[in-house]
Design a protein around this motif. Structure first.
Motif, PDB file in Angstrom:
ATOM      1  N   SER A 226     -17.588  15.760  68.026  1.00 27.05           N
ATOM      2  CA  SER A 226     -16.192  15.311  68.002  1.00 27.05           C
ATOM      3  C   SER A 226     -15.804  14.695  66.670  1.00 27.05           C
ATOM      4  N   ASP A 227     -16.699  13.905  66.050  1.00 25.83           N
ATOM      5  CA  ASP A 227     -16.286  13.222  64.820  1.00 25.83           C
ATOM      6  C   ASP A 227     -17.345  13.263  63.731  1.00 25.83           C
TER       7      ASP A 227
ATOM      8  N   ASP B 192     -13.873   9.200  77.548  1.00 26.42           N
ATOM      9  CA  ASP B 192     -12.728   8.450  77.060  1.00 26.42           C
ATOM     10  C   ASP B 192     -11.996   9.358  76.081  1.00 26.42           C
ATOM     11  N   GLU B 193     -10.729   9.603  76.369  1.00 26.38           N
ATOM     12  CA  GLU B 193     -10.027  10.611  75.584  1.00 26.38           C
ATOM     13  C   GLU B 193      -9.886  10.248  74.115  1.00 26.38           C
ATOM     14  N   GLU B 194      -9.823   8.945  73.853  1.00 28.80           N
ATOM     15  CA  GLU B 194      -9.622   8.552  72.453  1.00 28.80           C
ATOM     16  C   GLU B 194     -10.914   8.563  71.661  1.00 28.80           C
ATOM     17  N   THR B 195     -11.938   7.894  72.196  1.00 27.32           N
ATOM     18  CA  THR B 195     -13.180   7.795  71.433  1.00 27.32           C
ATOM     19  C   THR B 195     -14.076   9.015  71.635  1.00 27.32           C
ATOM     20  N   HIS B 196     -13.805   9.793  72.664  1.00 31.67           N
ATOM     21  CA  HIS B 196     -14.680  10.899  73.067  1.00 31.67           C
ATOM     22  C   HIS B 196     -16.067  10.412  73.439  1.00 31.67           C
TER      23      HIS B 196
ATOM     24  N   LYS C 272      -1.872   7.105  80.753  1.00 28.15           N
ATOM     25  CA  LYS C 272      -1.022   8.199  80.295  1.00 28.15           C
ATOM     26  C   LYS C 272       0.162   8.387  81.244  1.00 28.15           C
TER      27      LYS C 272
END
Lengths: 627, 324, 320, 202
Positions: free
Chosen positions: A172-173, A260-264, C304
């Motif tokens: 992911s990052d 977690d959608e933000e941190t993956h 969301k």
């Protein structure tokens, strides 16, 4: 790998597939398809200039699609043989590679697939396994959560020859993960997918944990497991080492991975079975240890080679303990994971063992095969009288019968495999099979039906599959009715209609007609011949208004012991449901019809003697009961 | 006969069915007339509004007001009658809940007028005649009362003492209420009279649904042959019985037709339609959104079905008319 | 079938002989069912289906009957498709429970009861219940034979689907009755610049504690009413909220197929979809009332959904 | 000729195996022996603890000579298990191996009917009788000899295939190693280090 390439006695045919296999032990003929590489093997020096020039990039399967390759490529730099390939599906025909190759002129866009025949005395199957696709288990999120990877992807990501040069990063990052979870048994030991234990995954995740601990001592690794299986030399010690290095082990099969959608980052939900508590832990990366499963083309190979498959799809060995390297086909041997999941030491061992088994044949000048072949009584063959027939010729799966009107049919013994299809198909009983003659089989039928025939179920089984299935039922102690009376022939193709009629004439309660599944037949198309005949019989019995279920057709493999037991018990249930007087009345009613159909049998050589013998035998047996 | 009770009957936005119920009392009405004074009944006798205006406040003992509040006139007379009456009874579904006229709240005034005067297929559309609030004629200015933008119940504009449900209230219930009035035994102010406390299902003799019985498709009564002994819902027919007050004597059910809900919600229920929706939607058996849409398509007019008589009284109407 | 036809029938045999109780011995204690289930995490730390299976296999009959697992399983079957041994765990638990009931054990759960003064015997509750808990009984009242609903407390799981569906408000349990929930809806909300939102939340739909924290982190204008299951939602509750001046209503349930009470979320979907159709007919459909189904893997989705809803309501306010 | 037409005098020996408890735990082999003794052509019938053991094989071989047996029936286990064993044994005693017939009273009888001892015994007798009946019509046969192509093919170039190919090649056998991918190595080549000793895979 390199040893194999260097060995003067080994000829590597890479990028080649098996198309067809003919022949028999010692004398196989194999047709190979040499797929077009568009590069001339004798000119390519592996310099890689073509790949450098190639403008097209596609995902490299060898790198689990984590890295690109060119359309002109080798899967890896240490490829053996080191000959480049041009992937025509990706190629745009810019011919930059031809330019780059220059004077070598190794690239040939006109190349086509080539079919070649090879004569060999023995074949070793070492077709390996493939991996389960974990995206089929949605709860683990593979293919949706970028940081959930498979074990094979991990292999490439921490491999110094891999796409990241061994620098473990998360997709992911591209950062180094600090907290990793390994999940074992993904798709294996799971009845929803594959029930077996994949054998090496425990060790495999421990290996990766140890490796990563060595590379990144501060990283936190948890292995989620159901059981850790370390049954080989040095394995348990290796497991100890991992624990000492600080790898965490949690007994508990995760039910869910969330992201977690933000941190993956990922959260693994599992019960720590030892605590009896549900725990949810956060990780940077999750690795799934996928099940080892049979190759996707295992079915194709199995029918090419006439090797049956275990219920899971692996190649079936001749005997699980006594002959684990032998396939049921003489001269074909099994090595490695194609026979069942195996780790490297076991694969190497089985490879060597198979080589030794094959060596027995290959070091002999000649090899003995059983004389269980067909034989034509020339005086009985109608073709000799000028009549048109040729039924035996058409029935033979091997083309082992020569037929010409006006002459008696002739069996080419070297080509005959002894299935007995021609014997049972011959409408004039002019052919017999050594060791499975009509007289021999009739004598057996009479013997097992000498007393209380209406209680008996005569089961005709082929040697390779159903007889094996019956063996397995016993070995597994799957109990079934003791009224079964099993008789063995080599193939369902040998199960003559006469045998079935004779069994019913003698008053059998039930008859089972059982062979292999169509694709497993040891004699190519023998089962199809048997099945066609069985269907005809079934229709005849239906017309006679025989109670349905007294005659039953079932295809049972050597791996289906449970099925064998179930079928017999179901047949017993059918008999139990008919009141005895009714059953006896039905037998009596049908006896004249059966009688009519087997009348001509008596003229077959040996049959009259068999009848006389059987009468004697029956008298003695019946007397024994009365006495 | 100064101490004979004075009664008044009035119809606002209504069909006249409630009036017919009174006349259906027949000879009993004649006897009754000896015991009471009817001081106002525009449907049956010639009274003028001024006659009512001339009465003292609270001079009328009981006023039966049927019909919804649709226009200025309805409202004006409602206020007038309230002033002149000791007891004001919302009589019949329209004044109780808005009734069938209340379904007008599905649309706005303008589209209703368009429909009625311009686009109705049976109309000669070339004329385009539209009613005017005020119209100049040689004799002077003629005014008609202004139609409101939505229908109200009586209770929404005036204090109501008793509610007598039904479309129309059944004759026997009317008779017994009249007896109660004569005897001076009226219950607590605000009560519903001439009906039961519980719902139609309480008295409906049909075999009720069993465990796990769910609905995959709603049917309309003409589409199936109906079993006269089985609950309509169990047969997939929407029946308003579960959320409708009993007291009607089950004329519809006995005729093998589902309850239409005219008696309004039972004791304690605020919003009849949404309660009914809650009950019936829970019977739908699907986990598939597309299938759900298909099932819902089999309910042709949800508002008209669940709020057939109570739309004007509903929270839905309120929400709509609170909108700026 | 008994494992050994010659031995006397054991407790495990009896469990196995009840349909659903088969395959018990296939459990190899992987714990998937325990972590898939949310009861241990949300309700009862001692809840553990794996251990219940173990108790049965070890012939610990009394302990099995007394175990909260026997009584708390709502048969949602989240665990069943996840079980690698394909054991129908809720079936086994159900078998143990039926044996426990036979032995006179009773459910410790807080279950619904019927107010006969309100019940008219319409059988809506009988039909909607996922557990076949309510049934009709006949009784002579004041000389007249009358029908009432009665609830089998050993079957009721307390989801409240019947409470929401009862047209007369006759069936309820404490905390879940109409009055208990309506009480939480403010009488009148003062209009401010920021839109206000009412969230009816099924507690099972938020798997992670972190999600609950998100829900609680919103300021005053987001009001939360907890319901045992989205199937408890009654469209009237949404209407009452809107009437009070709240700008929008968000009902949250579980993903279809993951409902803790089997069909609650589907029921809620039917109700809100039907309400939506009514809004449409009344020309009121502007997305003020929404139902969302949150899956077990939808971590953070609640944020969301609420943010999106608030944004939508703000845009509605701007139009006005 | 393809079979004995009953002209020759039959001298059948019947051997009923106990297989330890595997057979004898369910049925009494002596019952089967008693039954067989009366059947046509049987001149010798006996039980034996382990027919496949050296002692069992020796007994058969000695009996062939002692009783002049021309047929042998072994009532024991599956032909898939011990047919080669007993064929070899009778051949050593000078009898054509194809004059030996087996009855499977273990896998297909006692193991499959452990809870029906009576039924199992009945079936064991019938299967033995059938084998005796068949044996009466057996004819001596000779093995067919075929030439051998001294070349091997290994299909699949993974770790097992490579190891097979190297072993065959080292034995001096020309070996074709067929691989469908452009390179040999299989899964092994994709691995990093391998357990438990952490060698490189390639």
């Amino acid at each position: 790998m390199v040893d194999a390439a260097r060995h003067p006695n080994i000829e590597i045919r890479a990028y080649t597939e098996v198309e067809r296999v003919d022949g028999f032990v010692g004398n196989f003929k194999v047709q190979l398809r040499e797929k077009a590489k568009y590069v001339l093997a004798d000119r390519c020096n592996g310099c890689g200039d073509c790949a450098e020039a190639c403008p097209i990039e596609v995902p490299n399967y060898f790198e689990m699609n984590l890295a690109p390759r060119k359309a002109a490529y080798v899967p890896m730099s240490q490829s053996v043989p080191l000959i480049y390939n041009i992937d025509m599906d990706a190629c745009i025909h810019c011919y930059k590679c031809v330019e780059a190759c220059g004077k070598l002129e190794a690239i040939d866009f006109a190349m086509e697939d080539k079919l070649v025949w090879e004569d060999v005395g023995a074949i070793i199957m070492a077709t390996g396994y493939t991996h389960f696709d974990p995206s089929l288990i949605p709860e683990y999120g593979y293919s949706r959560f970028p940081n959930v990877i498979t074990a094979m992807e991990m292999e490439r990501l921490n491999n110094s020859a891999g796409p990241t040069a061994g620098n473990l990063i998360r997709p992911s990052d591209k950062t180094n993960p600090k907290r990793l979870a390994f999940i074992n048994c993904v798709g294996s030991r799971d009845k929803r997918f594959y029930p077996w234990c994949s054998n090496f995954c425990c060790m495999y995740s421990i290996k990766n944990a140890v490796l990563l601990k060595q590379m990144y001592p501060d990283c936190d690794i948890t292995i989620y497991y159901m059981d850790i299986r370390t049954p080989s030399k040095g394995y348990e010690e290796f497991y100890d080492r991992a624990r000492e290095m600080g790898v965490h082990f949690i007994q508990g099969r995760p039910s869910l991975v969330t992201e977690d959608e933000e941190t993956h980052n990922l959260y693994v939900h599992a019960e720590d079975v030892s605590l009896g508590k549900v725990i949810e832990r956060e990780y940077d990366m999750v690795m799934l240890n996928q099940a080892a499963i049979p190759q996707l083309d295992q079915n194709v190979m199995s029918s090419l080679m006439n090797i049956s498959q275990s219920p899971g799809g692996w190649f079936m060995e001749y005997h699980p303990k006594l002959r684990p390297m032998d396939s049921p086909t003489d001269g074909v041997f099994l090595a490695g994971a194609c026979q069942g999941p195996k780790d490297i030491p076991n694969s190497v061992a089985q490879g060597s063992a198979a080589a030794a088994r094959a060596g027995r044949i290959l070091h002999s000048d000649e090899w003995e095969i059983e004389p269980i072949v067909a034989y034509v009584w020339e005086d009985r063959c109608v073709s000799a009288d000028g009549k048109k027939c040729g039924i035996c010729y058409n029935a033979c799966p091997y083309g082992a019968i020569e037929y010409e009107q006006g002459q008696a049919a002739k069996v080419i013994t070297a080509k005959c495999h002894g299935c007995g299809a021609c014997v049972a198909e011959c409408p004039h009983n002019s052919i017999t099979q050594m060791h499975f003659t009509d007289a021999q089989i009739l004598a057996q039928i009479h013997a097992v039906l000498a007393k209380r025939p209406e209680e008996k179920i005569v089961a005709f089984r082929c040697h390779w599959c159903s007889y094996g299935g019956a063996d397995l039922a016993g070995t597994s102690h799957f109990e079934y009715t003791a009224n079964e009376r099993g008789l063995r022939v080599m193939c369902s193709a040998r199960m003559d209609t006469d045998f079935i009629y004779e069994a019913f004439r003698l008053g059998a309660g039930g008859v089972l007609y059982s062979g292999c599944h169509p694709q497993d037949c040891h004699y190519i198309t023998g089962q199809i011949i048997g099945a066609t005949r069985a269907d005809r019989l079934k229709k005849a019995f239906d017309r006679m208004e025989m109670t349905p279920g007294r005659f039953r057709i079932e295809w049972i493999s050597a791996a289906e012991g449970d099925k064998y037991a179930r079928v017999l018990n179901e047949m017993q249930d059918v008999l139990d449901e008919i009141p005895k007087e009714e059953l006896l009345a039905e037998i009596e009613k049908l006896r004249p019809t059966m009688e009519k159909r087997v009348r001509r049998l008596r003229s077959v050589p040996g049959v009259e003697a068999a009848y006389q013998f059987s009468e004697k035998l029956e008298n003695i047996i019946v007397k024994e009961i009365i006495g | 006969m100064a101490n004979k009770p004075k009664l008044a009957f009035y119809w606002a936005a209504s069909c006249g069915g409630c009036e017919i119920t009174i006349t259906e009392l027949g000879m009993r009405l004649v006897d009754f007339d000896e015991k009471v004074d009817i001081v106002f009944w525009p449907c049956a006798m010639d009274f003028k509004y001024d006659d009512v205006r001339a009465l003292d406040d609270k001079e009328i003992d009981v006023c039966f007001f049927n019909g919804a509040i649709r226009n200025e006139e309805n409202e004006e007379i409602a206020h007038l009658l309230r002033r002149k009456s000791k007891v004001l009874v919302a009589f019949g579904a329209c004044s109780h809940l808005g009734g069938i006229p209340g379904l007008a709240n599905l649309s706005d005034t303008e589209s209703i007028i368009q429909r009625v005067y311009c686009t109705t297929p049976s109309l000669d559309q070339t004329r385009g005649t539209l009613p005017q609030i005020s119209c100049k004629v040689p004799e002077g200015n003629i005014c008609i009362p202004e139609m409101y933008d939505h229908v109200k119940t009586l209770a929404q504009i005036e204090e109501v003492d008793y509610f007598m449900p039904g479309c129309p209230p059944v004759v026997e219930q009317v008779w017994s209420v009249l007896q109660v009035i004569l005897a001076g035994q009226l219950p607590k102010v605000g009560s519903t009279i001439g009906a039961d406390a519980k719902t139609v299902c309480d008295v409906c003799p049909r075999q009720k649904g069993r465990s796990g019985l769910r609905i995959k498709e709603f049917k309309r009564p003409h589409e199936v042959e109906l079993d006269p002994d089985t609950c309509f819902l169990a047969q997939g027919i929407i029946c308003c019985g579960p959320a409708t007050r009993a007291g009607c004597g089950l004329p519809c059910i006995s005729a093998n037709m589902p309850c239409r809900g005219c008696y309004g919600p039972p004791e304690g229920v605020v919003d009849q339609g949404s309660k009914l929706l809650s009950a019936i939607a829970a019977l739908i058996d699907t986990d598939n959104p597309a299938e759900l849409q298909k099932i819902m398509d089999t309910i042709v007019d949800p508002v008209g079905t669940f709020y057939r008589f109570s739309l004007a009284d509903s929270i839905l109407s309120e929400l709509k008319h609170k909108r700026p | 079938m008994n494992h050994n036809p010659h031995a006397p029938e054991t407790f495990a045999d009896r469990v196995r002989n009840i349909p659903g109780g088969e395959h018990l011995e296939m459990c190899y204690s992987c714990g998937t069912c325990v972590s898939k289930c949310m009861i241990q995490q949300k309700v009862e730390p001692e809840y553990n289906p794996r251990r219940l299976l173990r108790l049965v296999m070890m012939e610990m009959e009394e302990e099995a009957y007394e175990s909260p697992t026997t009584w708390l399983c709502s048969g949602c079957d989240l665990c069943y498709p996840a079980c690698p041994q394909e054991i129908h765990i809720s079936g086994v638990i159900g078998a143990v429970k039926s044996l426990a009931v036979e032995k006179g054990y009773t459910s410790p759960l807080d279950t619904v009861s019927v107010d006969e003064s309100l019940c008219s015997g319409c059988a809506i509750c009988v039909m909607v219940c996922p557990y076949e808990a309510p049934h009709l009984i006949e009784k002579i009242v004041d000389g007249v034979n009358d029908r009432f609903s009665e609830v089998d407390a050993n079957r009721c799981m307390g989801c409240g689907i019947c409470v929401a569906s009862c047209p007369t408000g006759a069936i309820a349990r404490e905390g879940v009755s109409n009055t208990d929930i309506v009480r939480q809806i403010p009488h009148e909300v003062v209009k401010t610049d920021a839109p206000s939102l009412m969230v009816f939340i099924c507690d099972w739909s938020l798997r992670a504690d972190a999600d609950l924290e998100i829900l609680e982190s919103y300021p005053e204008n987001v009001k939360v009413i907890h319901i045992p299951c989205s199937g408890r939602i009654d469209p009237q509750l949404a209407l009452l909220s809107l009437r009070s001046g709240i700008s929008g209503v968000l009902v949250c349930g579980c993903k279809s197929g993951e409902c803790h009470y089997q069909r609650g979320t589907d029921v809620a979907n039917c109700k809100i979809s039907m309400l939506d159709r009514m809004f449409d007919q009344m020309d009121l459909a502007d997305g003020r009332v929404r139902f969302v189904q949150i899956g077990t893997q939808d971590r953070g989705r609640i944020r969301k959904e609420i943010d999106q809803m608030l944004l939508h309501l703000t845009s509605l306010q701007e139009v006005c | 000729m393809t079979e004995n037409k009953g002209k020759e005098d039959l001298r059948i020996g019947v051997y009923v195996c106990h297989c330890g408890n595997n057979i004898a735990g369910v049925i009494d082999p002596k019952e089967v022996v008693k039954f067989s003794e009366g059947l046509p052509g049987v001149v010798r019938a006996t039980d034996t603890l382990y027919a496949c053991a050296d002692s069992g094989q020796r007994l058969i071989k000695e009996d062939i000579k002692k009783y002049g047996l021309n047929r042998v029936v072994v009532s024991a286990c599956s032909v898939r298990m011990h047919e080669p064993t007993f064929r070899a044994a009778v051949a050593e005693a000078g009898l054509n191996p194809f004059l030996m017939e087996m009855a499977n009273i273990r896998e297909q009888c006692t193991w499959a009917h452990g809870h029906d001892k009576e039924g199992a015994l009945d079936k064991a007798k019938d299967l033995t009788a059938a084998a005796i009946a068949k044996s009466s019509f057996l004819a001596p046969l000779d093995m067919i000899k075929v030439p051998v192509t001294k070349k091997a093919m290994v299909i699949g170039g993974g770790v097992a295939g490579i190891s097979s190919a190297l072993d065959l090649a080292d034995q001096g056998i020309k070996t074709i190693l067929v691989e469908k991918e452009p390179t040999i190595g299989g899964v092994m080549a994709q691995l990093n280090k391998t357990f438990p000793t952490m060698d490189c895979s390639i």
